[in-house]
Design a protein around this motif. Sequence first.
Motif, PDB file in Angstrom:
ATOM      1  N   THR A 223      59.163-106.682  72.616  1.00 47.59           N
ATOM      2  CA  THR A 223      59.577-108.350  72.950  1.00 47.59           C
ATOM      3  C   THR A 223      58.776-109.164  72.445  1.00 47.59           C
ATOM      4  O   THR A 223      59.268-110.206  71.631  1.00 47.59           O
ATOM      5  N   GLU A 224      57.433-108.817  72.464  1.00 48.81           N
ATOM      6  CA  GLU A 224      56.344-109.731  71.921  1.00 48.81           C
ATOM      7  C   GLU A 224      56.429-109.679  70.286  1.00 48.81           C
ATOM      8  O   GLU A 224      56.324-110.722  69.542  1.00 48.81           O
ATOM      9  N   MET A 225      56.675-108.407  69.810  1.00 50.11           N
ATOM     10  CA  MET A 225      56.805-108.269  68.138  1.00 50.11           C
ATOM     11  C   MET A 225      57.890-109.132  67.772  1.00 50.11           C
ATOM     12  O   MET A 225      57.747-109.643  66.604  1.00 50.11           O
ATOM     13  N   TYR A 226      58.899-109.439  68.463  1.00 49.34           N
ATOM     14  CA  TYR A 226      60.087-110.172  68.046  1.00 49.34           C
ATOM     15  C   TYR A 226      60.037-111.581  68.350  1.00 49.34           C
ATOM     16  O   TYR A 226      61.117-112.206  68.372  1.00 49.34           O
TER      17      TYR A 226
ATOM     18  N   ILE B  39      67.596-105.313  67.762  1.00 50.20           N
ATOM     19  CA  ILE B  39      68.155-104.653  68.438  1.00 50.20           C
ATOM     20  C   ILE B  39      67.904-102.940  68.055  1.00 50.20           C
ATOM     21  O   ILE B  39      68.050-102.163  69.114  1.00 50.20           O
ATOM     22  N   ASP B  40      67.663-102.644  66.876  1.00 48.56           N
ATOM     23  CA  ASP B  40      67.519-101.349  66.417  1.00 48.56           C
ATOM     24  C   ASP B  40      66.391-100.901  67.106  1.00 48.56           C
ATOM     25  O   ASP B  40      66.035 -99.731  67.443  1.00 48.56           O
ATOM     26  N   ALA B  41      64.919-101.675  67.325  1.00 46.94           N
ATOM     27  CA  ALA B  41      63.866-101.449  67.906  1.00 46.94           C
ATOM     28  C   ALA B  41      63.977-100.984  69.339  1.00 46.94           C
ATOM     29  O   ALA B  41      63.504-100.404  70.001  1.00 46.94           O
ATOM     30  N   PHE B  42      65.033-101.824  69.923  1.00 42.58           N
ATOM     31  CA  PHE B  42      65.135-101.678  71.620  1.00 42.58           C
ATOM     32  C   PHE B  42      65.961-100.363  71.831  1.00 42.58           C
ATOM     33  O   PHE B  42      66.121-100.051  72.889  1.00 42.58           O
TER      34      PHE B  42
ATOM     35  N   LYS C 200      56.085-100.787  76.837  1.00 46.10           N
ATOM     36  CA  LYS C 200      56.441-100.505  75.747  1.00 46.10           C
ATOM     37  C   LYS C 200      57.743-101.526  75.130  1.00 46.10           C
ATOM     38  O   LYS C 200      57.750-102.369  74.117  1.00 46.10           O
ATOM     39  N   VAL C 201      58.504-101.884  76.201  1.00 45.65           N
ATOM     40  CA  VAL C 201      59.543-102.704  76.156  1.00 45.65           C
ATOM     41  C   VAL C 201      58.668-104.113  75.995  1.00 45.65           C
ATOM     42  O   VAL C 201      59.401-104.948  75.018  1.00 45.65           O
TER      43      VAL C 201
END
Length: 226
Positions: free
Chosen positions: A151-154, A181-184, A146-147
Amino acid sequence: MSSQETDETDDLPKHGLKGPKPEERPHPEGRRNSQGIRIDPEAEAEPEQRRAVLSALVEDDPGVLSRIAGLFSRRQFNIESLTVGPTTVENHSRITMVIEEPDPGIDQAEKQLAKLKPVIAVGELDDDAVRTELVLLKVEGDEPDKVHAVTEMYDGQTLDAGPRTITVQLTGDEQKIDDAIDAFRQFGIIEIARTGYTALARGDQATVPGEKPGTADEPTRPTNAQ
């Protein structure tokens, strides 16, 4: 003295001068500043603050950052971020600062910076300047797949991955970084290091006065240099 004269005398103000009583006189609004000048409350209203990106070319003298920090501390300018890096000219560096001040404060910051001896030239970047920042995020490694997907999405990059932590690198504008940052946060952010903006003017426009875009190893001088 006759009773008539006494009555007329009693009608006169006790201080002997004609005019309204002190409590009947109009009182100016506002207060006085340290010089004793009365201030119009509306004119004294706090100007609206805005964010500005300042770029300064400086000589690599020892203590240049401490001088700039001391200047901003004395003047109580609000620095949001500050980055420093080399330029195409040896022994010169570019400092990029993001400050939040009213327009008079931004103008004053530019003028005060320009007076410092190591500063070659300084200017505010236009709103359309190329701006980017970098952030390193160390998160819990319990869900590596998921991480990696976030990471790829951003458009990020994984720099370190272990059984307990994963460290990723992200670049982009402020909004993109904030969203990432919010997503992580769902994974648990352990540590974060964020640079703040670094920026250059677009096209052929000089980022600061006196700079010559597209050239290298040439001394940079302010436009008013003789």
